[in-house]
Design a protein around this motif. Structure first.
Motif, short mmCIF file in Angstrom:
data_model
loop_
_atom_site.label_atom_id
_atom_site.label_comp_id
_atom_site.label_asym_id
_atom_site.label_seq_id
_atom_site.Cartn_x
_atom_site.Cartn_y
_atom_site.Cartn_z
N ALA A 266 -121.13 -47.10 -12.33
CA ALA A 266 -120.42 -48.40 -12.63
C ALA A 266 -120.46 -49.35 -11.36
CB ALA A 266 -118.90 -47.99 -12.97
N SER A 267 -120.34 -48.40 -10.23
CA SER A 267 -120.41 -49.36 -8.75
C SER A 267 -121.92 -49.20 -8.29
CB SER A 267 -119.52 -48.55 -7.91
OG SER A 267 -119.82 -48.83 -6.51
N GLU A 268 -122.40 -50.39 -8.03
CA GLU A 268 -123.83 -50.39 -7.40
C GLU A 268 -123.99 -49.72 -6.17
OE1 GLU A 268 -127.43 -53.75 -7.06
OE2 GLU A 268 -125.26 -54.11 -7.54
N SER A 269 -122.81 -49.81 -5.56
CA SER A 269 -122.84 -49.22 -4.04
C SER A 269 -122.77 -47.85 -4.19
CB SER A 269 -121.48 -49.57 -3.31
OG SER A 269 -121.75 -51.21 -3.01
N VAL A 270 -121.95 -47.26 -5.14
CA VAL A 270 -121.98 -45.93 -5.30
C VAL A 270 -123.07 -45.40 -5.76
CG1 VAL A 270 -120.79 -43.93 -6.55
CG2 VAL A 270 -119.37 -45.73 -5.75
N GLY A 271 -123.98 -45.96 -6.71
CA GLY A 271 -125.39 -45.67 -7.14
C GLY A 271 -126.39 -45.73 -6.08
N CYS A 272 -126.16 -46.67 -5.35
CA CYS A 272 -127.16 -46.70 -4.18
C CYS A 272 -126.97 -45.51 -3.27
CB CYS A 272 -126.94 -48.04 -3.50
SG CYS A 272 -128.07 -48.22 -2.15
N LEU A 273 -125.74 -45.20 -3.05
CA LEU A 273 -125.62 -44.13 -1.89
C LEU A 273 -126.18 -42.64 -2.67
CD1 LEU A 273 -124.23 -43.37 0.79
CD2 LEU A 273 -122.31 -42.73 -0.39
N LEU A 274 -125.51 -42.55 -3.75
CA LEU A 274 -126.11 -41.05 -4.61
C LEU A 274 -127.51 -41.19 -4.63
CD1 LEU A 274 -122.85 -40.39 -6.57
CD2 LEU A 274 -123.45 -39.66 -4.15
N GLY A 275 -128.00 -42.19 -4.96
CA GLY A 275 -129.57 -42.28 -5.14
C GLY A 275 -130.25 -42.09 -3.91
N TRP A 276 -129.50 -42.53 -3.08
CA TRP A 276 -130.29 -41.66 -1.56
C TRP A 276 -129.99 -40.42 -1.40
CZ3 TRP A 276 -128.59 -39.22 2.61
CH2 TRP A 276 -129.26 -39.22 3.89
N VAL A 277 -129.29 -39.79 -1.70
CA VAL A 277 -128.84 -38.24 -1.91
C VAL A 277 -130.06 -37.67 -2.62
CG1 VAL A 277 -127.42 -36.35 -2.09
CG2 VAL A 277 -126.46 -38.44 -1.29
N ALA A 316 -125.88 -42.75 9.53
CA ALA A 316 -127.30 -43.02 10.29
C ALA A 316 -128.04 -44.22 9.68
CB ALA A 316 -127.85 -41.96 10.66
N ALA A 317 -128.31 -43.89 8.42
CA ALA A 317 -129.10 -44.54 7.84
C ALA A 317 -128.84 -46.06 7.33
CB ALA A 317 -129.57 -44.02 6.32
N GLY A 318 -127.29 -46.38 7.50
CA GLY A 318 -126.75 -47.64 7.03
C GLY A 318 -126.67 -47.82 5.89
N ILE A 319 -126.35 -46.95 4.79
CA ILE A 319 -126.41 -47.15 3.55
C ILE A 319 -124.93 -47.09 2.81
CG2 ILE A 319 -128.66 -46.39 2.89
CD1 ILE A 319 -127.73 -43.64 2.03
N VAL A 320 -123.74 -46.95 3.78
CA VAL A 320 -122.33 -46.71 3.32
C VAL A 320 -121.90 -48.06 3.18
CG1 VAL A 320 -120.15 -45.63 3.61
CG2 VAL A 320 -122.34 -44.43 4.38
N ALA A 321 -121.79 -48.69 2.21
CA ALA A 321 -121.19 -49.95 2.02
C ALA A 321 -119.81 -50.21 2.40
CB ALA A 321 -121.29 -50.56 0.51
N PRO A 322 -119.44 -51.18 3.05
CA PRO A 322 -118.00 -51.26 3.30
C PRO A 322 -116.93 -51.08 2.30
CG PRO A 322 -119.48 -53.27 4.04
CD PRO A 322 -119.97 -52.28 2.98
N SER A 323 -117.16 -51.18 0.97
CA SER A 323 -116.04 -50.86 0.02
C SER A 323 -116.09 -49.42 -0.14
CB SER A 323 -116.43 -51.76 -1.11
OG SER A 323 -117.47 -51.26 -1.65
N LEU A 324 -116.82 -48.51 0.36
CA LEU A 324 -117.08 -47.11 -0.03
C LEU A 324 -115.86 -46.47 1.00
CD1 LEU A 324 -120.63 -46.62 -1.05
CD2 LEU A 324 -118.70 -47.21 -2.29
N THR A 325 -115.17 -45.37 0.39
CA THR A 325 -114.47 -44.39 1.03
C THR A 325 -115.23 -42.95 0.75
OG1 THR A 325 -112.67 -45.61 1.12
CG2 THR A 325 -112.27 -43.19 1.61
N LEU A 326 -115.42 -42.42 1.89
CA LEU A 326 -115.72 -40.92 1.71
C LEU A 326 -114.95 -39.80 1.94
CD1 LEU A 326 -119.47 -41.50 3.26
CD2 LEU A 326 -118.75 -42.05 1.08
#
Length: 351
Positions: A266-277, A316-326
């Motif tokens: 649903a979230s493009e930012s979440v999908g991008c981050l987990l796609g990287w994983v 380090a890869a700079g892929i954590v969008a500002p709207s995301l909380t880990l």
């Protein structure tokens, strides 16, 4: 129960005469057969987690009142009032009470907030009035568990749970398996504060508009659950567990994509981050996916160290969008915690 008025938070509550309940969050890892190709619809696999809770408290009052701590809890007052009204109607117990919403789960985010709030209020209400009633019955009274039984079973027991879908008579789904998650495993929760998941009528319409899932895909999901996810958790064998959960999420993500803007997440930012994983699974093997309609995503790792190493690499890869909380949490292998302070020797227990 009268509709709630805007009462301010109580300045004083006698904590020696209250019933309090804390209910954990759950992650919904997916449906087994949304189309009911064998006659029984849905079926689910899910996981209870630590670190996120709903907390409610009941005490005596000269009149019914509901108060809340903070904006998020205040937004749930109307829903809480509906729960109390239903409980009063089903039990006939209308003694005035003060219900306090001390903490709530993020709403429409994939944590099962509605079910946990309803069951927390229901169980606290039942204890307060001395009414013995199973959690499944409370869920029916309060209109919860219409598609998944993970939140209901998780409320009682915690752990990794598989249910067989709700019954034709509206009874909550039967628990088919409940396995404790290995203590060392960790869950990285990825929240997107800029979005909310589907709920209510919108959710029903989106589900109704989906094409039926093929029996072959439903069989693939069930195969993954039975031969990878459950054995992996039961024996602390992480690799098959991770591969099984990720495959389930891939199948479901593709199936539900049309209801999520054409995306598996649903979230493009979440999908991008987990796609990287997923792309870096050789270094960071994890079970990845989205809980329910999201936008919350997750990545389950075999240890705290592996989770922290993955986070460091993401930053380090700079892929954590500002709207995301880990946030890294543990699986939770126990259910809700109940505290009856009216007893001479307060005793914490689970329902």
């Amino acid at each position: 129960m009268d509709r709630p008025r805007n009462f301010p938070e109580a300045s004083f509550v006698d904590r020696a005469a209250t019933v309090a309940l804390r209910a954990p969050a759950r992650l919904h890892l997916g449906f087994l057969d949304p189309a009911g190709s064998l006659g029984r619809s849905f079926g689910s696999v899910g996981l209870v987690i630590g670190g996120f809770e709903t907390e409610v408290e009941i005490s005596a009052s000269p009149f019914d009142r509901i108060t809340a701590s903070g904006p998020a809890a205040h937004a749930e007052i109307e829903r809480a009032a509906t729960c109390v009204s239903l409980l009063q109607a089903h039990t006939g117990r209308r003694d005035p009470l003060h219900l306090r919403l001390l903490q709530v789960l993020p709403a429409h985010a994939g944590f099962g907030s509605g079910t946990q709030l309803a069951l927390a209020i229901g169980r606290a209400f039942a204890l307060w009035h001395g009414v013995g009633v199973p959690t499944a019955t409370l869920a029916q009274w309060l209109g919860r568990g219409l598609r998944s039984g993970i939140g209901i079973a998780g409320f009682d027991h915690g752990g990794l749970i598989v249910d067989g879908g709700p019954g034709e008579n509206g009874a909550p789904a039967l628990v088919l398996s409940r396995i404790p998650l290995p203590e060392d495993w960790r869950v990285l929760i990825v929240q997107d504060c800029a979005q909310k998941g589907l709920a209510g009528e919108d959710e029903k319409q989106r589900i109704a508009g989906l094409p039926p899932m093929s029996q072959a895909l439903a069989a693939d999901i069930c195969h993954q659950v039975l031969m990878r996810v459950l054995p992996g958790a039961a024996t602390a064998d992480f690799a098959p567990f991770a591969c099984g959960v990720t495959r389930i999420q891939q199948v479901l993500g593709e199936h539900f994509a049309s209801a999520q803007g054409g995306r598996a997440f649903a979230s493009e930012s979440v999908g991008c981050l987990l796609g990287w994983v997923l792309q870096h699974r050789a270094e960071h093997l994890a079970a990845i996916g989205q809980s329910s309609w999201g936008p919350t995503g997750f990545a389950i790792f075999p240890s705290q160290a592996r989770a922290e190493a993955a986070i460091d690499a993401m930053l380090a890869a700079g892929i954590v969008a500002p709207s995301l909380t880990l946030r890294v949490v543990s699986g939770r292998n126990t259910g809700a915690t109940l505290l009856d302070r009216r007893l001479s020797s307060p005793l914490a227990s689970t329902p």
